[in-house]
Structures are given as structure tokens and as C-alpha cells.
Scaffold this motif. Structure first.
Motif, PDB file in Angstrom:
ATOM      1  N   ASN A   1       0.829  -1.201  -0.101  1.00 49.21           N
ATOM      2  CA  ASN A   1       0.034   0.077   0.190  1.00 49.21           C
ATOM      3  C   ASN A   1       0.877   1.154  -0.129  1.00 49.21           C
ATOM      4  O   ASN A   1       0.495   2.099  -0.767  1.00 49.21           O
ATOM      5  CB  ASN A   1      -0.963  -0.044   1.385  1.00 49.21           C
TER       6      ASN A   1
ATOM      7  N   GLN B   1      -1.078  -4.845  -5.413  1.00 46.16           N
ATOM      8  CA  GLN B   1      -2.012  -4.318  -3.831  1.00 46.16           C
ATOM      9  C   GLN B   1      -3.139  -5.235  -4.065  1.00 46.16           C
ATOM     10  O   GLN B   1      -3.401  -6.014  -2.917  1.00 46.16           O
ATOM     11  CB  GLN B   1      -2.292  -3.110  -4.377  1.00 46.16           C
ATOM     12  N   LEU B   2      -3.915  -5.664  -5.139  1.00 46.64           N
ATOM     13  CA  LEU B   2      -4.866  -6.722  -5.479  1.00 46.64           C
ATOM     14  C   LEU B   2      -4.604  -7.916  -4.842  1.00 46.64           C
ATOM     15  O   LEU B   2      -5.407  -8.755  -4.131  1.00 46.64           O
ATOM     16  CB  LEU B   2      -5.793  -6.458  -6.665  1.00 46.64           C
TER      17      LEU B   2
ATOM     18  N   VAL C   1       2.273   1.691  -3.493  1.00 44.50           N
ATOM     19  CA  VAL C   1       1.536   2.163  -4.586  1.00 44.50           C
ATOM     20  C   VAL C   1       0.988   3.573  -4.123  1.00 44.50           C
ATOM     21  O   VAL C   1       0.796   4.256  -5.035  1.00 44.50           O
ATOM     22  CB  VAL C   1       0.149   1.390  -4.102  1.00 44.50           C
ATOM     23  N   SER C   2       0.857   3.871  -3.016  1.00 44.90           N
ATOM     24  CA  SER C   2       0.783   5.547  -2.615  1.00 44.90           C
ATOM     25  C   SER C   2       1.861   6.486  -3.308  1.00 44.90           C
ATOM     26  O   SER C   2       1.659   7.444  -3.467  1.00 44.90           O
ATOM     27  CB  SER C   2       0.588   5.730  -1.226  1.00 44.90           C
TER      28      SER C   2
ATOM     29  N   VAL D   1       2.418  -1.068  -9.082  1.00 46.18           N
ATOM     30  CA  VAL D   1       1.435  -1.136  -9.774  1.00 46.18           C
ATOM     31  C   VAL D   1       0.210  -1.650  -8.854  1.00 46.18           C
ATOM     32  O   VAL D   1       0.530  -2.389  -7.843  1.00 46.18           O
ATOM     33  CB  VAL D   1       1.326  -2.103 -11.180  1.00 46.18           C
ATOM     34  N   SER D   2      -1.110  -1.148  -8.936  1.00 41.95           N
ATOM     35  CA  SER D   2      -2.229  -1.641  -8.235  1.00 41.95           C
ATOM     36  C   SER D   2      -2.533  -3.210  -8.232  1.00 41.95           C
ATOM     37  O   SER D   2      -2.943  -3.710  -7.146  1.00 41.95           O
ATOM     38  CB  SER D   2      -3.520  -0.855  -8.705  1.00 41.95           C
ATOM     39  N   SER D   3      -2.220  -3.645  -9.245  1.00 41.00           N
ATOM     40  CA  SER D   3      -2.400  -5.386  -9.034  1.00 41.00           C
ATOM     41  C   SER D   3      -1.738  -6.120  -8.226  1.00 41.00           C
ATOM     42  O   SER D   3      -2.364  -6.980  -7.717  1.00 41.00           O
ATOM     43  CB  SER D   3      -1.938  -5.774 -10.730  1.00 41.00           C
TER      44      SER D   3
END
Length: 438
Positions: free
Chosen positions: A286, A299-300, A289-290, A295-297
């Protein structure tokens, strides 16, 4: 008496016409049908009024045919003089001879009369034995038909039993015998109830060995009492084995449940560590990402991994709770098995108290009835022995070697045709030396 060959043939009739082996088999089958009667006839001596079933055959080996002598086939009665009158053969003395001896005489005389080369075969079966007689202190004295294997007891039962012939005394004695029999049954029942009570006491005390009371142990030499004690001990052993088997199965299930709980706890601890690591990894992702460094993937994926670990941890917690409940239920089941065993013993103990009380009441009633009989007719009970049977002595008059002999017999002694059985009151019976029987 002289006969020609043609007259001989007129007195004979062809019965079978088949091979010799088949004829022998048929004859053997007929002989087996009367095995019991012939077993007695082997030593039985014939006498007046005996009815004999006679069959005479002549085997013709040249023709393979068995001829039956029809005039000599049938039932013939021994006369009062002890002789047997037969066609062709004539009159022959048979009293004091066995059926086998008479069959040989018939064959020999027939061979001599006709002039046969070979002696014919004569088979003799006792169709009806001469009667025996019962007199004295019996219910219905008289003449009775003899049966093979007859004993004195059976003969007296045919005559209505032994004892006083006074109807009033017999009625009182019958009443006394019924009450004495009832008391014996109640005593046997009481001993059985006492043995059951000892077993129930052992069950309640959780003892594997029954401590029987002295009242039973002192009678352990009696077969019936010993059998009752053995049966109760065997029943206790069976119930203890059944309870132990149930408890053992539950204990094994408890061990398995405890092992499952231990394994689930270890798995829960492992998942807890993995969840902590997954939380740290998610925090790092997190932050990156911030800052736009990843990449956000990613994070998912971190979120999905954490959710999967938390779901698995929840399943393990639920399984752990279920297994702990099963373990608690197994403890309850084990306690229920013990309580059921105890409840069964308590229920049986309650039933035994009622049965013992009822048995005691019936025993007092029977004793009172016997006392009443003794007060009303003292002679009725005094005429009975310790076993409740009339005090009598039984004698048999029998012809032995042409002379009549009289002797005292026991209940199981055999009776022979022509015997005269006399039942006398024991107080009036006199022994051979002249003294009164006791």
C-alpha cells in the motif's frame, strides 16, 4: 403227517420274485422296523397270552424266488398251558423259551414234516405282550397292557398311583402334596432371587466377583444351586464386558478427538503467523502504491492472499470448536454408559425386593395351609414320607424257572409281562425276617 411234493406246493405261495440281494434288503428293512421290540425279545421268555406275529419263508435260490408259507403267517396266541398251535407244524411248547428258540423249532419241525432239504426261515415278533396286574393300595387296581421298557413307577401311574385307597384321605394327601410342591417351588424361586440380589449388589459396588450369601454357599454341593450361582456370575461377567467394551470404544474416540484438537491448534497457530506476514506485506505494498512505485495489481493480490488466509483460519477455528464439542459429548456418553449400568442394577434391585416379598408371603400361606391340614387330619401327613410320597412298599410276584417268587422292588426296577405288582402300606409291610418295615 405225510405230504407229497404237489401238496407242499399248494401250501406255499410266491411272495416276491426278484434277485436275492433285493430280497435280503427287503427282509432287513422289515426287521429294522421292530428293532426296539426285538431288543427286548432277545432275552424275553414267552408265556401264556403272549400274541406272536409269525412269518415263515423258504428261499429258492435256483428260481431266485422267496415263498411264503401262508398258513404259518399271522398272529398266534400262546395258550394257557404255554403251547402254540400252528398249522402243519402242530402244537409246540413255547413257555419259558425265547422267540429265537421258537423260530428255530418252527423251522426244524416244518422241515421234518415236509421233508425239505433246507430249513425254512421263521421270524417271530411279539405283537402283544401278556398283561401285568396291579393290586393293593393303588387308585385303580386291575389288569394292564404291558409296554416294553415299563418301570414300576410307570406301572403304578397306570393304576392311578400308590397310596391310601380311602378317597377322603387321598383328597387330603393330594392337597398336602400340592402345597408341599408349591413350597419346594417357592424355595427354589427364593434361592434364585437371592442369587440375583447378590449379583445386583456386585453390580452396584462395581465388583467383578459376586459375594454370594452363606445360604447359597452352604448348598453349593447341590447341582441346581451351583448352576444358579454360575449363571449369575456369567451374567455379571457379560454385562461388565459389555460396559467395558462401550467405555473402551468411547475412550478411543476421545483419544482421536484430542489428537485432532492438537493438530487443529497447530494449524491455527501456523495460519496466525501467515496472516501477520500477509498484513505486513499488504502494508508495504500500500505504501509503494501510494508513492507510485508499484502497480495496483500487486496490491490486489496481497489483499486476496490475506483474505484467503483469514478464511482458512476461520475454518480451522470452527473445526476446533466442533471437535471440542465432540470431546465433551464423548465424556457425557461415557458417563451415560456407567449411569445406565447403575440404573439397570437399581431397577432390578427394586423388582427383586418386590419379588422376594411376594415369595415370602406365598411361603407363609403354604405353610399355614399345611399346618391346617395337619391339624384337621394328622394321619394324612403322617402317611407321607420326607419327599411327600405315601409310605408304601411295592412288591412283585413273578414266575421264575417255573416257581413263583415275591420280592420288594424300587421305583426304577423293570416290570415284566405277567408280573403281579402289590402295593402295601409300609407300616403293615413285614420284612423277610418277620420284623416290621420302618
Amino acid at each position: 403227517m405225510t405230504h407229497t411234493n404237489s401238496s407242499c406246493r399248494r401250501n406255499r405261495k410266491a411272495l416276491f420274485s426278484f434277485p436275492a440281494g433285493a430280497w435280503i434288503l427287503a427282509l432287513a428293512s422289515g426287521m429294522l422296523a421292530s428293532t426296539f421290540g426285538q431288543a427286548l425279545a432277545a432275552t424275553y421268555l414267552l408265556g401264556p397270552l403272549d400274541v406272536l406275529k409269525i412269518r415263515v419263508f423258504e428261499w429258492r435260490p435256483s428260481a431266485g424266488i422267496a415263498y411264503e408259507w401262508v398258513p404259518l403267517t399271522g398272529e398266534f396266541t400262546v395258550s394257557a398251558s404255554g403251547t402254540l398251535s400252528l398249522p402243519i407244524v402242530g402244537t409246540i411248547p413255547v413257555a419259558g423259551k425265547t422267540p429265537e428258540e421258537v423260530s428255530e423249532i418252527i423251522g426244524e419241525q416244518l422241515q421234518a414234516q415236509i421233508g425239505l432239504q433246507k430249513r425254512p426261515n421263521a421270524s417271530i415278533e411279539i405283537s402283544s405282550y401278556r398283561p401285568f396286574f396291579v393290586t393293593g393300595a393303588v387308585g385303580t387296581p386291575g389288569k394292564f397292557n404291558f409296554l416294553p421298557g415299563l418301570t414300576v413307577t410307570q406301572a403304578l401311574s397306570m393304576a392311578g398311583g400308590s397310596g391310601s385307597v380311602d378317597p377322603r384321605v387321598m383328597e387330603v394327601q393330594r392337597e398336602a402334596l400340592v402345597n408341599q410342591g408349591t413350597m419346594r417351588e417357592l424355595e427354589a424361586e427364593r434361592l434364585g432371587l437371592i442369587a440375583r440380589q447378590a449379583r445386583v449388589d456386585a453390580m452396584l459396588a462395581k465388583n467383578s466377583k459376586i459375594n454370594f450369601p452363606r445360604e447359597l454357599t452352604e448348598r453349593s454341593s447341590q447341582t441346581a444351586v451351583m448352576q444358579v450361582m454360575r449363571n449369575e456370575q456369567a451374567l455379571l461377567d457379560s454385562r461388565l464386558r459389555s460396559m467395558d467394551s462401550d467405555l473402551t470404544a468411547l475412550e478411543q474416540s476421545k483419544v482421536l478427538a484430542k489428537n485432532q484438537i492438537e493438530g487443529l491448534k497447530q494449524k491455527e497457530a501456523s495460519l496466525t503467523k501467515q496472516i501477520d506476514l500477509a498484513n505486513k506485506d499488504l502494508s508495504s505494498v500500500n505504501k509503494l502504491v501510494s508513492q507510485g512505485l508499484t502497480v495496483s495489481s500487486r496490491q490486489l493480490g496481497a489483499n486476496q492472499n490475506l483474505a484467503d488466509l483469514e478464511s482458512r483460519n476461520l475454518d480451522v477455528s470452527l473445526a476446533l470448536l466442533t471437535t471440542q464439542q465432540d470431546l465433551t459429548k464423548l465424556d457425557q456418553d461415557a458417563l451415560a454408559v456407567v449411569e445406565k449400568f447403575k440404573a439397570s442394577a437399581l431397577m432390578e434391585a427394586s423388582e427383586l425386593r418386590d419379588k422376594l416379598a411376594a415369595n415370602d408371603e406365598k411361603m407363609r400361606t403354604s405353610q399355614a395351609l399345611l399346618l391346617n391340614i395337619e391339624m384337621r387330619v394328622p394321619a394324612a401327613l403322617s402317611a407321607l414320607n420326607a419327599e411327600g410320597r405315601p409310605r408304601t412298599i411295592t412288591k412283585i410276584s413273578r414266575t421264575i424257572n417255573g416257581a413263583a417268587e415275591t420280592f420288594v422292588v424300587k421305583d426304577d426296577d423293570p416290570v415284566q409281562p405277567g408280573d403281579v405288582i402289590r402295593v402295601e402300606p409300609q407300616q403293615n409291610a413285614v420284612t423277610q425276617n418277620g420284623s416290621a418295615s420302618q
